[in-house]
Design a protein around this motif. Structure first.
Motif, mmCIF file in Angstrom:
data_model
loop_
_atom_site.group_PDB
_atom_site.id
_atom_site.type_symbol
_atom_site.label_atom_id
_atom_site.label_comp_id
_atom_site.label_asym_id
_atom_site.label_seq_id
_atom_site.Cartn_x
_atom_site.Cartn_y
_atom_site.Cartn_z
ATOM 1 N N ALA A 107 0.901 -1.146 0.226
ATOM 2 C CA ALA A 107 0.081 0.121 -0.305
ATOM 3 C C ALA A 107 0.874 1.492 -0.342
ATOM 4 C CB ALA A 107 -0.916 -0.075 1.400
ATOM 5 N N ALA A 108 1.636 1.059 1.187
ATOM 6 C CA ALA A 108 3.225 2.480 0.501
ATOM 7 C C ALA A 108 3.648 2.305 -0.713
ATOM 8 C CB ALA A 108 3.482 1.842 1.583
ATOM 9 N N MET A 109 3.759 1.425 -1.733
ATOM 10 C CA MET A 109 4.777 1.576 -2.438
ATOM 11 C C MET A 109 3.972 2.318 -3.239
ATOM 12 S SD MET A 109 6.876 -1.462 -3.026
ATOM 13 C CE MET A 109 8.598 -1.435 -3.314
ATOM 14 N N LYS A 112 3.198 6.201 -3.080
ATOM 15 C CA LYS A 112 4.124 6.242 -3.781
ATOM 16 C C LYS A 112 4.132 6.690 -4.945
ATOM 17 C CE LYS A 112 7.883 5.616 0.272
ATOM 18 N NZ LYS A 112 8.760 4.649 -0.139
ATOM 19 N N THR A 113 3.679 5.361 -5.594
ATOM 20 C CA THR A 113 3.803 6.389 -7.259
ATOM 21 C C THR A 113 2.293 6.534 -7.562
ATOM 22 O OG1 THR A 113 3.143 3.256 -7.575
ATOM 23 C CG2 THR A 113 5.409 3.787 -7.499
ATOM 24 N N GLU A 114 1.247 6.785 -7.195
ATOM 25 C CA GLU A 114 0.425 7.391 -7.525
ATOM 26 C C GLU A 114 0.831 8.698 -7.573
ATOM 27 O OE1 GLU A 114 -2.681 6.222 -5.495
ATOM 28 O OE2 GLU A 114 -2.742 4.874 -6.441
#
Length: 114
Positions: A107-109, A112-114
Motif C-alpha cells: 500500500a505504501a509503494m 508513492k507511485t501515485e
C-alpha cells in the motif's frame, strides 16, 4: 362363531407369507457389500424386506466405522502438522503479522507511485 373361524383361517393363511421384493442393481450391491452374499449370481430373484433392511443397517454401521477412523486419522495428522509448525516457529499470529506487514508495504509503494 363363523366369523371368528374365518379370522383364524385368514391369520393362518397369511402368517407364513412374507412379502417379497425384487432387488434393484443398487440393492444387489448393498447385499454384497454387507456380506450377505459373496457374488451377484447368488442373490435370489426376490428377497424379503427384512433381509434388505438388515443389509442396509450393516452397511450403515460399516460406513460409520470408516468415518470414525478417518476422523481420528485426520485429528492425529493435524496434531503432527501442528507440532512441526511449532518447530519451524510458525503460528497463525506470526503468519498474520507478516501478511499485514506485506500489505502495508504494498500500500505504501502504491501510494508513492501515485
Amino acid at each position: 362363531m363363523g366369523s371368528l373361524r374365518g379370522l383364524r383361517l385368514a391369520a393362518e393363511t397369511y402368517s407364513h407369507r412374507v412379502p417379497l421384493h425384487k432387488p434393484t442393481d443398487w440393492e444387489r450391491k448393498i447385499l454384497i457389500w454387507a456380506g450377505r452374499f459373496k457374488k451377484e449370481e447368488e442373490i435370489p430373484e426376490t428377497i424379503s424386506f427384512e433381509m434388505l433392511d438388515a443389509a442396509k443397517n450393516k452397511l450403515r454401521v460399516k460406513i460409520s466405522y470408516v468415518m470414525i477412523a478417518l476422523t481420528v486419522a485426520g485429528c492425529i495428522l493435524m496434531v503432527i502438522e501442528g507440532k512441526q509448525a511449532v518447530k519451524r516457529h510458525e503460528s497463525l499470529t506470526s503468519l498474520n503479522l507478516e501478511k499485514k506487514a506485506r500489505l502495508r508495504e504494498e500500500a505504501a509503494m502504491k501510494a508513492k507511485t501515485e
